[in-house]
Structure formats: structure tokens, C-alpha cells
Design a protein around this motif. Structure first.
Motif, mmCIF file in Angstrom:
data_model
loop_
_atom_site.group_PDB
_atom_site.id
_atom_site.type_symbol
_atom_site.label_atom_id
_atom_site.label_comp_id
_atom_site.label_asym_id
_atom_site.label_seq_id
_atom_site.Cartn_x
_atom_site.Cartn_y
_atom_site.Cartn_z
ATOM 1 N N GLN A 16 53.773 31.603 62.384
ATOM 2 C CA GLN A 16 54.438 31.656 61.083
ATOM 3 C C GLN A 16 53.524 32.273 60.037
ATOM 4 O O GLN A 16 53.916 33.155 59.286
ATOM 5 C CB GLN A 16 54.891 30.256 60.638
ATOM 6 N N GLN A 20 53.917 35.840 58.047
ATOM 7 C CA GLN A 20 53.903 35.921 56.588
ATOM 8 C C GLN A 20 52.873 36.937 56.116
ATOM 9 O O GLN A 20 53.125 37.704 55.196
ATOM 10 C CB GLN A 20 53.616 34.546 55.974
ATOM 11 N N ASP A 25 54.479 38.187 52.812
ATOM 12 C CA ASP A 25 55.042 37.011 52.136
ATOM 13 C C ASP A 25 53.943 35.973 51.993
ATOM 14 O O ASP A 25 53.704 35.174 52.884
ATOM 15 C CB ASP A 25 56.216 36.451 52.949
ATOM 16 N N GLU A 27 53.938 33.817 49.448
ATOM 17 C CA GLU A 27 54.436 32.728 48.614
ATOM 18 C C GLU A 27 54.851 31.510 49.419
ATOM 19 O O GLU A 27 54.908 30.416 48.913
ATOM 20 C CB GLU A 27 55.624 33.208 47.775
ATOM 21 N N GLY A 28 55.246 31.731 50.681
ATOM 22 C CA GLY A 28 55.753 30.627 51.482
ATOM 23 C C GLY A 28 54.694 29.574 51.668
ATOM 24 O O GLY A 28 53.515 29.844 51.708
ATOM 25 N N ARG A 49 57.261 24.792 55.950
ATOM 26 C CA ARG A 49 57.287 26.239 56.119
ATOM 27 C C ARG A 49 58.546 26.822 55.498
ATOM 28 O O ARG A 49 59.613 26.227 55.549
ATOM 29 C CB ARG A 49 57.266 26.603 57.594
ATOM 30 N N ALA A 50 58.401 27.999 54.958
ATOM 31 C CA ALA A 50 59.559 28.731 54.428
ATOM 32 C C ALA A 50 60.365 29.276 55.611
ATOM 33 O O ALA A 50 59.808 29.534 56.683
ATOM 34 C CB ALA A 50 59.082 29.875 53.549
ATOM 35 N N ARG A 53 62.151 35.174 57.929
ATOM 36 C CA ARG A 53 63.048 36.304 57.739
ATOM 37 C C ARG A 53 63.132 37.053 59.049
ATOM 38 O O ARG A 53 62.136 37.545 59.561
ATOM 39 C CB ARG A 53 62.509 37.229 56.661
#
Length: 125
Positions: A16, A20, A25, A27-28, A49-50, A53
């Protein structure tokens, strides 16, 4: 493959976090580089976790092109009307042929009867 391995190693094999970093990403919540969270980071509290995508779009049907469907419907209607007209014309031709045959038979019968009357009239004289 080499880039993926380097990113995974840099993130302690946390998929993950590696995704990111690779996707940009930051920000997650979930244990990015230097954050100390996540499964391999060993942080104080488990981070949430976000959502990942994926770019996946769950679609069971192809997109519908309304203009193409309407054009196809109109084409089918034109074909149906053409078939209807063709059948009507064929039935009319058959009907006319039958009437012509009846008229021809009546004319032949009338000519035969007229000929027989002339023959009978000549015999009587």
C-alpha cells in the motif's frame, strides 16, 4: 520490475505504501516513507489506509450509444415497412392475375356459347 522492487524495499515491503509513493499519493494515512505507520513501520497506533485507486470500473455492459440505437431502430422500421409494402404488392399482383384469368375464362366461355348459337342458327336455316 526494478523500480517496483526498489519502491517496495524502501517502504519495508508495504504494498500500500509503495503504491502511494509510486502514484504520488502522500496524503493517505497508512505508513508512507518516513511516517513510521503501517504494518512494517511498527508505529504506535495502527493507521487506517486510504482506499486504493485501481482505475477499475465495474460495468457489465458496454456504454450505450443512444444515437446509434435510434438509427438502428429507424433502419429496422424502414426494413419492416419495405417488407410490408413488398408483400402487399405481391398479394395485389396475385389478386390481379386471378381476376385476369377469370375474365379470360368468362370471355372464352362467352365466345364458345356465341359460336354454338351461330352454328345452331345456321343449321336451322
Amino acid at each position: 520490475p526494478m523500480f517496483a522492487r526498489e519502491v517496495l524495499q524502501a517502504n519495508g515491503w508495504d504494498v500500500q505504501a509503495a503504491l502511494q509513493v509510486a502514484m504520488g499519493d502522500f496524503e493517505g494515512g497508512g505508513g508512507g516513507v518516513g511516517e513510521g505507520g503501517g504494518a512494517a513501520g511498527g508505529g504506535d497506533s495502527p493507521a487506517v489506509r486510504a482506499p486504493m485507486r485501481t482505475g477499475y470500473n465495474d460495468c457489465l455492459m458496454a456504454p450505450v450509444d443512444e444515437a446509434a440505437l435510434e438509427a438502428e431502430r429507424q433502419q429496422q422500421e424502414l426494413l419492416r415497412q419495405a417488407e410490408f409494402t413488398r408483400r402487399a404488392e405481391e398479394e395485389e399482383r396475385i389478386r390481379k392475375a386471378g381476376l385476369e384469368r377469370q375474365v379470360d375464362e368468362h370471355r372464352k366461355q362467352a365466345e364458345k356459347e356465341a359460336w354454338q348459337r351461330r352454328q345452331k342458327g345456321q343449321e336451322e336455316q
